[in-house]
Each structure stands twice: as structure tokens, then as C-alpha cells.
Write a protein that holds these residues in place. Sequence first.
Motif, mmCIF file in Angstrom:
data_model
loop_
_atom_site.group_PDB
_atom_site.id
_atom_site.type_symbol
_atom_site.label_atom_id
_atom_site.label_comp_id
_atom_site.label_asym_id
_atom_site.label_seq_id
_atom_site.Cartn_x
_atom_site.Cartn_y
_atom_site.Cartn_z
ATOM 1 N N ASP A 104 0.841 -1.192 0.000
ATOM 2 C CA ASP A 104 0.000 0.000 0.000
ATOM 3 C C ASP A 104 0.880 1.247 0.000
ATOM 4 N N ARG A 105 0.774 2.045 -1.044
ATOM 5 C CA ARG A 105 1.588 3.257 -1.158
ATOM 6 C C ARG A 105 0.828 4.509 -0.737
ATOM 7 N N ASP A 106 -0.397 4.339 -0.270
ATOM 8 C CA ASP A 106 -1.224 5.493 0.087
ATOM 9 C C ASP A 106 -1.152 5.872 1.552
ATOM 10 N N ARG A 107 -0.606 5.006 2.389
ATOM 11 C CA ARG A 107 -0.533 5.319 3.825
ATOM 12 C C ARG A 107 0.691 4.664 4.442
ATOM 13 N N LEU A 108 1.138 5.269 5.508
ATOM 14 C CA LEU A 108 2.259 4.716 6.263
ATOM 15 C C LEU A 108 1.788 3.485 7.027
ATOM 16 N N SER A 155 2.452 -1.340 3.839
ATOM 17 C CA SER A 155 3.238 -0.831 2.715
ATOM 18 C C SER A 155 4.236 -1.878 2.223
ATOM 19 N N TRP A 171 10.707 4.152 -0.473
ATOM 20 C CA TRP A 171 9.405 4.321 -1.114
ATOM 21 C C TRP A 171 9.645 4.471 -2.605
ATOM 22 N N PRO A 176 3.770 8.872 1.737
ATOM 23 C CA PRO A 176 2.554 9.545 2.199
ATOM 24 C C PRO A 176 2.840 10.384 3.444
ATOM 25 N N GLU A 197 -0.158 12.167 8.385
ATOM 26 C CA GLU A 197 -1.581 12.049 8.717
ATOM 27 C C GLU A 197 -2.154 10.693 8.306
ATOM 28 N N THR A 198 -1.422 9.922 7.500
ATOM 29 C CA THR A 198 -1.902 8.597 7.101
ATOM 30 C C THR A 198 -1.515 7.507 8.096
ATOM 31 N N MET A 199 -0.742 7.879 9.112
ATOM 32 C CA MET A 199 -0.332 6.903 10.127
ATOM 33 C C MET A 199 -1.558 6.492 10.944
ATOM 34 N N PRO A 200 -1.692 5.199 11.257
ATOM 35 C CA PRO A 200 -2.849 4.767 12.045
ATOM 36 C C PRO A 200 -2.820 5.394 13.445
#
Length: 168
Positions: free
Chosen positions: A117-121, A125, A145, A150, A153-156
Motif C-alpha cells: 500500500d503506497r497510500d498510507r504509512l 506498505s 518508497w 505519504p 496524517e496517514t499513520m494509524p
Amino acid sequence: MTVLAWIVEGSWPACVDAARRHADEGEDVVLLHVSGGDASGVAHGAFAGLLGRGRGGQDPGARVAELGADSAGRLLDAAAERLGRPCVRRERQGRIEREVVHAAEEADLLVVARDGDRDRLGPHSLGPAARFVVDHAPCAVLLVWPTPAPGLETMPPPPPHPPHPPRH
């Protein structure tokens, strides 16, 4: 120092760029491409099991293997050109993640691109092959990467409970 860059379709430019940045002049750079042996086997199985019954013609398994080797060679040529310095090109075949780990035995640094997944940390990924390589590599691993990373803010979010106190 030997820097090994794992060359994979779609993410290889980031690995080559990182290898160039981290290998000093005079140090060895190895470009590695691994082909899984499954494509030619699938083509052969389809021909023998379903498509080949009562039909003449050639088994496509050998041709698929030939096309794969040609593609790997072109990919390594492009990677070597991007690197812009002398390097060693290696092609291996087999279980991809295991072949990469075995090749890393001769390296001081292994460059791996995130393949999930390249859209979120986060842990997603990394796909299964890259996760295996990162977990089992016998040398230092530089994880890059293939596209811009990303944002934070994409970190859970953190878990809802406080962390456990350390055990003594």
C-alpha cells in the motif's frame, strides 16, 4: 562495501537511486532481478492439462521462460544505465523472497522498495515478499518508497489502551 539493489518492475528506479546515493565510488553495486519459476510452469500445465489434449503444437512453457529472461535482461540493462557506473548484474530464478535473501548474504546493504500500500504509512506498505526479505535479510536493509512517501496524517491512530509497563 557491497550494495545490493533488488530490481523489481515498477519500483526499480527508487532502488537504483538509493544504491547510487549509498555506495561510494569504488564500492561494488549489484543489481539483482529474480524471476519466479511459476509462469512457464503454469503455461506448460495449461497446455498439457487442458489445451494440449488432442492438439498439435508446441508447449508454450519454454517460450514463456524465454520471454521472461529477455524481460529481466532489459530491466537490468535499464537499471544499469540509470545507475551510471560500473555494476554487477545478477539474474536468479526460484522463490523470489528466498533468492533475494540468499543473494543478500554477500552484501553489506540491501536496498528494497516498498511493494504494498503506497497510500498510507504502516506495515501494509510491504507485500509478502518484501516483508519476508526485510525480516530475514542477513545484512542491513534500506527500505525505500518507490513514490513520494505519504504524509504523517496517514499513520494509524495509537491503540485505545495505554502501553504496558516494561517487564523486568
